[in-house]
Design a protein around this motif. Structure first.
Motif, short mmCIF file in Angstrom:
data_model
loop_
_atom_site.label_atom_id
_atom_site.label_comp_id
_atom_site.label_asym_id
_atom_site.label_seq_id
_atom_site.Cartn_x
_atom_site.Cartn_y
_atom_site.Cartn_z
N LEU A 58 0.84 -1.19 0.00
CA LEU A 58 0.00 0.00 0.00
C LEU A 58 0.88 1.25 0.00
CD1 LEU A 58 -2.87 -0.80 2.55
CD2 LEU A 58 -2.86 -1.08 0.06
N VAL A 59 0.40 2.26 -0.69
CA VAL A 59 1.03 3.59 -0.68
C VAL A 59 0.73 4.19 0.70
CG1 VAL A 59 0.80 5.86 -1.79
CG2 VAL A 59 0.81 3.78 -3.19
N PRO A 60 1.64 4.99 1.28
CA PRO A 60 1.38 5.52 2.63
C PRO A 60 0.04 6.26 2.74
CG PRO A 60 3.65 5.95 1.97
CD PRO A 60 2.96 5.37 0.77
N ASP A 61 -0.58 6.09 3.92
CA ASP A 61 -1.91 6.67 4.16
C ASP A 61 -1.97 8.15 3.81
OD1 ASP A 61 -3.03 4.29 5.06
OD2 ASP A 61 -2.56 4.69 7.18
N GLU A 62 -0.96 8.93 4.25
CA GLU A 62 -1.07 10.39 4.07
C GLU A 62 -1.13 10.78 2.59
OE1 GLU A 62 1.24 8.79 5.78
OE2 GLU A 62 3.27 9.42 5.21
N VAL A 63 -0.50 9.96 1.74
CA VAL A 63 -0.51 10.27 0.30
C VAL A 63 -1.93 10.13 -0.27
CG1 VAL A 63 0.35 9.54 -1.97
CG2 VAL A 63 1.90 9.57 0.00
N VAL A 64 -2.56 8.97 0.01
CA VAL A 64 -3.89 8.74 -0.57
C VAL A 64 -4.95 9.61 0.11
CG1 VAL A 64 -3.58 6.47 -1.61
CG2 VAL A 64 -4.10 6.61 0.80
N ILE A 65 -4.78 9.88 1.39
CA ILE A 65 -5.73 10.77 2.09
C ILE A 65 -5.67 12.17 1.45
CG2 ILE A 65 -6.27 11.93 4.28
CD1 ILE A 65 -5.21 9.27 5.65
N GLY A 66 -4.46 12.61 1.12
CA GLY A 66 -4.27 13.92 0.46
C GLY A 66 -4.97 13.95 -0.90
N LEU A 67 -4.85 12.85 -1.66
CA LEU A 67 -5.50 12.79 -2.98
C LEU A 67 -7.02 12.89 -2.83
CD1 LEU A 67 -3.54 9.87 -4.73
CD2 LEU A 67 -3.46 12.29 -5.35
N ILE A 68 -7.55 12.15 -1.86
CA ILE A 68 -9.01 12.13 -1.66
C ILE A 68 -9.51 13.48 -1.13
CG2 ILE A 68 -10.83 11.11 -0.17
CD1 ILE A 68 -10.22 9.41 -2.63
N ARG A 69 -8.74 14.07 -0.24
CA ARG A 69 -9.14 15.39 0.30
C ARG A 69 -9.28 16.40 -0.86
NH1 ARG A 69 -9.22 18.51 4.75
NH2 ARG A 69 -8.58 16.83 6.14
N GLU A 70 -8.28 16.39 -1.73
CA GLU A 70 -8.29 17.35 -2.85
C GLU A 70 -9.44 17.03 -3.82
OE1 GLU A 70 -7.76 18.88 -6.65
OE2 GLU A 70 -7.25 16.79 -6.34
N ARG A 71 -9.59 15.75 -4.14
CA ARG A 71 -10.58 15.37 -5.17
C ARG A 71 -12.02 15.62 -4.70
NH1 ARG A 71 -13.65 15.11 -8.35
NH2 ARG A 71 -14.09 13.62 -10.02
N THR A 72 -12.30 15.36 -3.40
CA THR A 72 -13.68 15.49 -2.91
C THR A 72 -14.10 16.96 -2.79
OG1 THR A 72 -12.85 15.27 -0.65
CG2 THR A 72 -13.78 13.30 -1.65
N GLN A 73 -13.10 17.88 -2.89
CA GLN A 73 -13.46 19.30 -2.79
C GLN A 73 -13.91 19.88 -4.13
OE1 GLN A 73 -9.94 20.89 -1.01
NE2 GLN A 73 -10.60 20.32 1.06
N ARG A 74 -13.77 19.07 -5.21
CA ARG A 74 -14.16 19.62 -6.52
C ARG A 74 -15.69 19.63 -6.63
NH1 ARG A 74 -10.19 16.58 -10.59
NH2 ARG A 74 -8.36 16.57 -9.27
N PRO A 75 -16.21 20.57 -7.45
CA PRO A 75 -17.67 20.77 -7.50
C PRO A 75 -18.47 19.53 -7.89
CG PRO A 75 -16.50 22.47 -8.76
CD PRO A 75 -15.47 21.52 -8.26
N ASP A 76 -17.91 18.66 -8.76
CA ASP A 76 -18.71 17.51 -9.20
C ASP A 76 -18.99 16.52 -8.07
OD1 ASP A 76 -16.06 16.62 -9.04
OD2 ASP A 76 -16.31 15.16 -10.65
N CYS A 77 -18.32 16.68 -6.92
CA CYS A 77 -18.54 15.75 -5.80
C CYS A 77 -19.67 16.20 -4.87
CB CYS A 77 -17.26 15.56 -4.99
SG CYS A 77 -16.05 14.55 -5.86
#
Ligand code: AMP
Length: 218
Positions: A58-77
């Motif tokens: 697995l890729v380290p937690d903080e990396v994937v959490i960062g990706l999800i944090r950024e992605r979920t802030q976009r308007p389509d979410c």
């Protein structure tokens, strides 16, 4: 609707999430796809992720959490989304709860794709993905019309580096060790909905839709 698609590699989460997303217009957020995009783009994040992914870790937690944090802030979410392959550890699940609670939201369902390990090795070694559009095929159960060519866009079909048998076995071990505890995590919260992932893709899709129906009806 915020749904988590949970299950071992090869259980069909990605295929089902893509289909549901295309039909209902709900974004599919796949951390695996995001990481593979970063690798193709040659970013620093991609280079460091590749080292973990190529050996099935697995890729380290903080990396994937960062990706999800950024992605979920976009308007389509704003209208909801499907999480495909995230969370994969308890710390990721608690970070998800925390970041959703910041915007007064929560996970509405966790769909568990249940299937025996023995069925997964055959599924994963035959899997092929389009480099251009991400469409998925299987050499035995869903072959493309022309060998090596995507039916949908004519792109080249490749085998993922981590779909080699030795890496698959490592990914399954990692799933049982680090991701399976999430089954209990979501069960205790009354959110877990198991589906029989060994059935045909169409039958699985019907079951997934029926489990999500409560969430998607207006
Ligand atoms: P997938 O496409 O979901 O099977 O993911 C492919 C690989 O990407 C995994 O074997 C991990 O190395 C990495 N990966 C994807 N999602 C996560 C996650 N939520 N946490 C850690 N690593 C991940």
């Amino acid at each position: 609707m915020i749904s988590v698609f949970l299950g071992p590699p090869g259980s069909g989460k990605g295929t089902q999430a893509k289909k549901f997303s295309a039909e209902k217009g709900v974004p599919q957020l796949s951390t695996g796809d995001m990481l593979r995009q970063a690798i193709s783009a040659g970013t620093a994040l991609g280079r460091s992720a590749q080292e973990f992914m190529s050996r099935g870790a697995l890729v380290p937690d903080e990396v994937v959490i960062g990706l999800i944090r950024e992605r979920t802030q976009r308007p389509d979410c704003q209208g909801g989304f499907i999480l495909d392959g995230f969370p994969r550890t308890i710390p990721q699940a608690t970070a998800l709860d925390a970041l959703l609670s910041e915007i007064s939201r929560e996970v509405s369902a966790a769909i568990l794709f249940e299937i025996q390990d023995s069925a997964l090795v055959a599924r994963l070694t035959g899997r092929r993905t389009c480099v251009t559009c991400g469409a998925m095929y299987h050499l035995l159960s869903m072959p493309p019309r022309k060998t090596g060519v995507c039916d949908q866009c004519g792109g080249e079909l490749i085998q993922r580096d981590d779909d080699r048998e030795d890496v698959i076995r490592k990914r399954l071990a990692v799933y049982h060790q680090q991701t399976a505890p999430l089954v209990e995590f979501y069960r205790q919260r009354g959110m877990l909905s198991p589906v029989d992932a060994s059935a045909s893709p169409d039958a699985v899709y019907r079951e997934v839709k029926s489990k999500l129906a409560v969430d998607t009806q207006p």
